[in-house]
Write an enzyme that holds these catalytic residues in place. Structure first.
Site, mmCIF file in Angstrom:
data_model
loop_
_atom_site.group_PDB
_atom_site.id
_atom_site.type_symbol
_atom_site.label_atom_id
_atom_site.label_comp_id
_atom_site.label_asym_id
_atom_site.label_seq_id
_atom_site.Cartn_x
_atom_site.Cartn_y
_atom_site.Cartn_z
ATOM 1 N N TRP A 127 0.853 -1.180 0.000
ATOM 2 C CA TRP A 127 0.000 0.000 0.000
ATOM 3 C C TRP A 127 0.894 1.238 0.000
ATOM 4 C CZ3 TRP A 127 -2.007 2.657 4.833
ATOM 5 C CH2 TRP A 127 -3.002 3.596 4.517
ATOM 6 N N ASP A 208 -0.658 -5.384 9.144
ATOM 7 C CA ASP A 208 -1.707 -4.451 8.757
ATOM 8 C C ASP A 208 -2.870 -5.302 8.255
ATOM 9 O OD1 ASP A 208 -3.342 -2.459 7.818
ATOM 10 O OD2 ASP A 208 -1.856 -1.514 6.519
ATOM 11 N N ALA A 210 -6.587 -4.842 7.147
ATOM 12 C CA ALA A 210 -7.603 -3.845 6.805
ATOM 13 C C ALA A 210 -8.838 -4.450 6.150
ATOM 14 C CB ALA A 210 -6.997 -2.791 5.868
ATOM 15 N N LYS A 243 -13.518 -0.901 6.053
ATOM 16 C CA LYS A 243 -14.041 -1.755 4.994
ATOM 17 C C LYS A 243 -15.103 -2.708 5.500
ATOM 18 C CE LYS A 243 -9.983 -0.165 3.438
ATOM 19 N NZ LYS A 243 -9.042 0.637 4.258
#
Length: 394
Positions: A127, A208, A210, A243
């Site tokens: 990302w 991470d 997400a 999300k």
């Protein structure tokens, strides 16, 4: 003073969004921005979230600050969601943050406080904001191979060869599931090999996560993170609610610091709260409160999970449809990896020139590295994308 400021580079995804808005074509397709959309092109408010807002409207009695770490009920709910019973609750320090990005930033700050010499190993690709924040903080980054453009899968041998260059005290940034931007994930045995390597060297894993619930389901998507948390002495976990709860604009995230040594909990928790105080003081509460209401209510949690499954299965169906369309048109399995990827994204392995032709000739917008947002498609636009890919000779 301001005359000494330098113009900052434009965010490529934001620039792509603007170009899409300015395009007058009615049949244009936006596959760039990383936001879930339903088949009608709308990012809906989830049913359980809407009901949680109604309930909280009736219950809320004050807008006073929460604690520096945020509401404890939110931390408890998110630790349970992400970690399950992989580690004991009193081994986990946690703070609420403004979105997953805030959690990532706080994690990097904590790393730099604890060990200014630490290098952060980052997947190629990752990302873009990971690299941007690390550069801003002056933390040395080392790239490790991850994505194989030829196969559309993980270059695991290359990854392990690059991670062999770790030193004790370095950090390995890993995506818990639904790797952004590629959609390619490690297998269970591969995760175990990475854990063993980090432990042998004395490196710290940072995860991470997400997109929990967007890949293979809530529990399956958390499996790798739980394996790392239970298998390593220490781990940092940045999680986002944007999300899987659809609350992008509420900026709701959490940073967890797991230590097998229970004695580290108090000092770690204190440092996390200190960083919150320095960066934004008290974290925002509304989104976190909605997540707490949903996760602590049996009926809302059940409805949220059911809707999340609808979202997940819808994206899997689009993957299968696109892979099948391309197989039909190319008479090959070159794009079979699209059905194997998980989450919102896939990296198609197209050249920047081909991506530009898709935009110019067909009104199809994707990031220059050919990352597409699967949720930007619907069953009617999938054939158009597949035909366009073939027509540009990809």
């Amino acid at each position: 003073m301001f005359e000494h400021l330098k113009e900052q580079p434009k965010d490529k995804i934001l620039a792509l969004m603007q170009a899409y808005k300015d395009d007058p074509r009615d049949d244009k397709i936006d596959l760039g921005v990383g936001v879930y959309k339903n088949p009608q092109g709308v990012t809906p408010i989830m049913r359980a979230v809407k009901e949680a807002e109604r309930r909280w409207w009736d219950e809320e009695t004050t807008k006073a600050y929460t604690g520096l770490a945020g509401d404890p009920a939110f931390s408890d709910a998110m630790i349970g969601l992400v970690l399950g019973d992989a580690v004991a609750r009193d081994h986990v320090a946690a703070v609420a943050t403004p979105g997953g990005t805030g959690a990532v930033r706080q994690a990097f700050d904590l790393i730099h406080m604890a060990n200014p010499q630490a290098r952060v190993f980052v997947s190629d690709p990752t990302w873009p904001n990971h690299l941007s924040i690390l550069k801003h903080l002056g933390i040395e980054t080392v790239s490790y191979r991850y994505f194989d453009s030829e196969t559309g899968g993980v270059d695991f041998d290359g990854m392990m060869a690059d991670l062999a260059g770790l030193r004790a005290g370095d950090v390995v940034l890993l995506h818990g599931c639904c790797h952004n931007p590629t959609g390619a994930n490690l297998t269970g045995p591969e995760w175990q090999a990475v854990i063993a390597l980090m432990n042998d060297i004395g490196a710290l894993p940072m995860i991470d996560i997400a997109y929990q619930g967007f890949g293979d389901g809530l529990e399956a998507d958390a499996a790798a993170t739980r394996a790392v948390a239970s298998g390593c002495p220490e781990v940092l976990i940045a999680a986002s609610c944007s999300k899987n709860f659809g609350i992008y604009r509420e900026r709701t995230g959490i940073l967890m610091a797991v230590a097998q040594d229970k004695g580290m909990h108090a000092v770690t928790q204190g440092n996390l709260a200190y960083l919150n105080r320095q960066n934004y003081s008290f974290p925002p509460d509304h989104g976190a409160r909605l997540v707490s209401v949903v996760l602590h209510s049996d009926d809302l949690r059940a409805d949220w999970q059911a809707e999340l499954e609808e979202v997940r299965n819808g994206m899997l169906a689009l993957r299968e449809q696109l892979s099948t369309e391309l197989r039909k048109l190319t008479n090959s399995d070159r794009y079979g990896f699209i059905a194997q990827h998980r989450g919102m994204f896939s990296r198609l392995g197209l050249s920047p020139e081909t991506v530009e032709r898709l935009r110019k000739d067909h009104g199809i917008y994707m990031v220059g590295d050919s990352r597409i947002n699967i949720a930007g498609l619907n069953k009617d636009t999938v054939p158009k994308l597949a035909q366009a890919i073939v027509e540009v000779g990809a």
